[in-house]
Motif scaffolding. Structure first.
Motif, PDB file in Angstrom:
ATOM      1  N   THR A  61       0.842  -1.207   0.000  1.00 27.68           N
ATOM      2  CA  THR A  61       0.000   0.000   0.000  1.00 27.68           C
ATOM      3  C   THR A  61       0.871   1.248   0.000  1.00 27.68           C
ATOM      4  OG1 THR A  61      -1.751  -1.178   1.172  1.00 27.68           O
ATOM      5  CG2 THR A  61      -1.825   1.232   1.252  1.00 27.68           C
ATOM      6  N   SER A  62       1.929   1.242   0.780  1.00 25.18           N
ATOM      7  CA  SER A  62       2.847   2.376   0.827  1.00 25.18           C
ATOM      8  C   SER A  62       3.502   2.608  -0.535  1.00 25.18           C
ATOM      9  CB  SER A  62       3.915   2.124   1.891  1.00 25.18           C
ATOM     10  OG  SER A  62       4.907   3.115   1.849  1.00 25.18           O
ATOM     11  N   MET A  63       3.943   1.520  -1.172  1.00 22.07           N
ATOM     12  CA  MET A  63       4.570   1.627  -2.490  1.00 22.07           C
ATOM     13  C   MET A  63       3.572   2.134  -3.532  1.00 22.07           C
ATOM     14  SD  MET A  63       6.812  -1.882  -2.494  1.00 22.07           S
ATOM     15  CE  MET A  63       7.742  -1.607  -3.998  1.00 22.07           C
ATOM     16  N   ALA A  64       2.346   1.632  -3.481  1.00 29.77           N
ATOM     17  CA  ALA A  64       1.317   2.041  -4.449  1.00 29.77           C
ATOM     18  C   ALA A  64       0.931   3.505  -4.246  1.00 29.77           C
ATOM     19  CB  ALA A  64       0.090   1.142  -4.318  1.00 29.77           C
ATOM     20  N   THR A  65       0.858   3.928  -2.996  1.00 30.83           N
ATOM     21  CA  THR A  65       0.528   5.327  -2.704  1.00 30.83           C
ATOM     22  C   THR A  65       1.632   6.248  -3.225  1.00 30.83           C
ATOM     23  OG1 THR A  65      -0.714   4.666  -0.744  1.00 30.83           O
ATOM     24  CG2 THR A  65      -0.015   6.968  -0.857  1.00 30.83           C
ATOM     25  N   GLU A  66       2.874   5.866  -2.992  1.00 29.65           N
ATOM     26  CA  GLU A  66       4.002   6.654  -3.484  1.00 29.65           C
ATOM     27  C   GLU A  66       3.961   6.749  -5.014  1.00 29.65           C
ATOM     28  OE1 GLU A  66       8.904   6.634  -3.582  1.00 29.65           O
ATOM     29  OE2 GLU A  66       7.841   5.103  -2.423  1.00 29.65           O
ATOM     30  N   TYR A  67       3.649   5.628  -5.653  1.00 29.67           N
ATOM     31  CA  TYR A  67       3.546   5.595  -7.117  1.00 29.67           C
ATOM     32  C   TYR A  67       2.461   6.563  -7.598  1.00 29.67           C
ATOM     33  CZ  TYR A  67       2.722   3.780 -11.832  1.00 29.67           C
ATOM     34  OH  TYR A  67       2.559   3.671 -13.184  1.00 29.67           O
ATOM     35  N   GLU A  95       9.833   1.732 -14.080  1.00 27.44           N
ATOM     36  CA  GLU A  95      10.687   0.956 -13.174  1.00 27.44           C
ATOM     37  C   GLU A  95      10.026   0.786 -11.808  1.00 27.44           C
ATOM     38  OE1 GLU A  95      14.443   2.989 -13.146  1.00 27.44           O
ATOM     39  OE2 GLU A  95      14.910   2.387 -15.208  1.00 27.44           O
ATOM     40  N   MET A  96       9.401   1.839 -11.344  1.00 28.57           N
ATOM     41  CA  MET A  96       8.711   1.792 -10.061  1.00 28.57           C
ATOM     42  C   MET A  96       7.551   0.794 -10.117  1.00 28.57           C
ATOM     43  SD  MET A  96       7.335   5.085  -7.980  1.00 28.57           S
ATOM     44  CE  MET A  96       7.462   5.124  -6.219  1.00 28.57           C
ATOM     45  N   ALA A  97       6.803   0.821 -11.215  1.00 26.52           N
ATOM     46  CA  ALA A  97       5.687  -0.120 -11.382  1.00 26.52           C
ATOM     47  C   ALA A  97       6.213  -1.557 -11.414  1.00 26.52           C
ATOM     48  CB  ALA A  97       4.908   0.197 -12.651  1.00 26.52           C
ATOM     49  N   GLN A  98       7.345  -1.774 -12.069  1.00 25.38           N
ATOM     50  CA  GLN A  98       7.939  -3.110 -12.115  1.00 25.38           C
ATOM     51  C   GLN A  98       8.390  -3.569 -10.731  1.00 25.38           C
ATOM     52  OE1 GLN A  98      10.999  -2.622 -15.068  1.00 25.38           O
ATOM     53  NE2 GLN A  98       9.604  -2.992 -16.791  1.00 25.38           N
ATOM     54  N   ARG A  99       8.961  -2.630  -9.947  1.00 22.57           N
ATOM     55  CA  ARG A  99       9.374  -2.976  -8.573  1.00 22.57           C
ATOM     56  C   ARG A  99       8.159  -3.357  -7.721  1.00 22.57           C
ATOM     57  NH1 ARG A  99      12.734   1.517  -9.134  1.00 22.57           N
ATOM     58  NH2 ARG A  99      11.385   2.781  -7.802  1.00 22.57           N
ATOM     59  N   GLN A 101       5.301  -4.563  -8.813  1.00 24.52           N
ATOM     60  CA  GLN A 101       4.819  -5.870  -9.284  1.00 24.52           C
ATOM     61  C   GLN A 101       5.734  -6.994  -8.788  1.00 24.52           C
ATOM     62  OE1 GLN A 101       4.554  -6.257 -13.547  1.00 24.52           O
ATOM     63  NE2 GLN A 101       3.237  -8.053 -13.417  1.00 24.52           N
ATOM     64  N   ALA A 102       7.041  -6.780  -8.853  1.00 22.46           N
ATOM     65  CA  ALA A 102       7.993  -7.790  -8.368  1.00 22.46           C
ATOM     66  C   ALA A 102       7.821  -8.011  -6.869  1.00 22.46           C
ATOM     67  CB  ALA A 102       9.423  -7.358  -8.677  1.00 22.46           C
ATOM     68  N   PHE A 103       7.610  -6.925  -6.130  1.00 22.50           N
ATOM     69  CA  PHE A 103       7.380  -7.049  -4.689  1.00 22.50           C
ATOM     70  C   PHE A 103       6.139  -7.889  -4.418  1.00 22.50           C
ATOM     71  CE2 PHE A 103       5.073  -5.716  -0.909  1.00 22.50           C
ATOM     72  CZ  PHE A 103       6.016  -5.987   0.082  1.00 22.50           C
ATOM     73  N   GLN A 104       5.070  -7.602  -5.150  1.00 27.72           N
ATOM     74  CA  GLN A 104       3.814  -8.328  -4.946  1.00 27.72           C
ATOM     75  C   GLN A 104       3.999  -9.820  -5.234  1.00 27.72           C
ATOM     76  OE1 GLN A 104       0.581  -7.189  -7.534  1.00 27.72           O
ATOM     77  NE2 GLN A 104      -0.958  -7.965  -6.131  1.00 27.72           N
ATOM     78  N   GLN A 105       4.667 -10.149  -6.330  1.00 27.56           N
ATOM     79  CA  GLN A 105       4.901 -11.552  -6.669  1.00 27.56           C
ATOM     80  C   GLN A 105       5.782 -12.231  -5.635  1.00 27.56           C
ATOM     81  OE1 GLN A 105       6.493 -11.239 -10.627  1.00 27.56           O
ATOM     82  NE2 GLN A 105       4.483 -11.083 -11.590  1.00 27.56           N
ATOM     83  N   ASN A 106       6.809 -11.538  -5.199  1.00 26.19           N
ATOM     84  CA  ASN A 106       7.714 -12.101  -4.196  1.00 26.19           C
ATOM     85  C   ASN A 106       6.996 -12.296  -2.864  1.00 26.19           C
ATOM     86  OD1 ASN A 106      10.319 -13.011  -3.335  1.00 26.19           O
ATOM     87  ND2 ASN A 106      10.601 -11.052  -2.306  1.00 26.19           N
TER      88      ASN A 106
END
Length: 169
Positions: A61-67, A95-99, A101-106
């Motif tokens: 949520t924090s990452m998505a809000t920052e995005y 790049e941020m969107a990819q990070r 997405q990678a975080f979510q998958q991980n």
């Protein structure tokens, strides 16, 4: 003729004895899913999984809000900055969107692995208790009567209470 008669009598006796042995097989059942959900170890595992999931959700949520915040800022400033800056910002956002997405998958992968790591010893403990109770009571077969497990009728002895007692709860 006498030999054939003797063979028929022997075969009949063998089949009769075989059927008698099969009729004596003792079968019981237990709802393994219900057993596991009532185990104290399972409640602890579920609490750990919930805590880990909430931690991942908070970070996501924090990452998505920052995005979203950056995206809105960059869109608002897009007309007032140069094309080179807009391209740089667009790459940054990709790049941020990819990070994210990678975080979510991980996070999903790690949560699934943690679930397996926590549930495996609980399942092994439950199976060991079921086997011990079944052997003590003389059952050759114990069926899992969990809904959807393939058992259509579970009308025989239920080992649930005995296994709970064996597990100490």
């Amino acid at each position: 003729m006498k030999t054939v008669k003797t063979l028929l009598i022997a075969a009949t006796m063998f089949l009769g004895a075989n059927q008698a042995m099969q009729a004596q097989a003792k079968v019981a059942h237990i709802n393994v899913q219900e057993l596991m959900t009532t185990m104290p170890d399972m409640k602890n595992a579920q609490a750990q999984l919930k805590q880990l999931g909430e931690s991942y959700d908070k970070t996501y949520t924090s990452m998505a809000t920052e995005y979203q915040t950056k995206m809105q800022k960059y869109e608002a400033e897009a007309k007032t900055v140069t094309e080179a800056i807009n391209e740089t910002r667009m790459k940054e956002m990709q790049e941020m969107a990819q990070r994210i997405q990678a975080f979510q998958q991980n996070a999903e992968k790690e949560l699934g692995q943690k679930q397996q790591d926590l549930l495996k010893p609980i399942m092994e403990k439950a199976q060991a208790a079921i086997q011990k109770v079944a052997k003590t009571k003389g059952y050759q077969y114990v069926l899992d009567s969990t809904s959807g497990s393939g058992v259509i009728l579970a009308d025989g002895p239920n080992l649930f209470t005995d296994v709970k007692k064996e597990l100490g709860f």
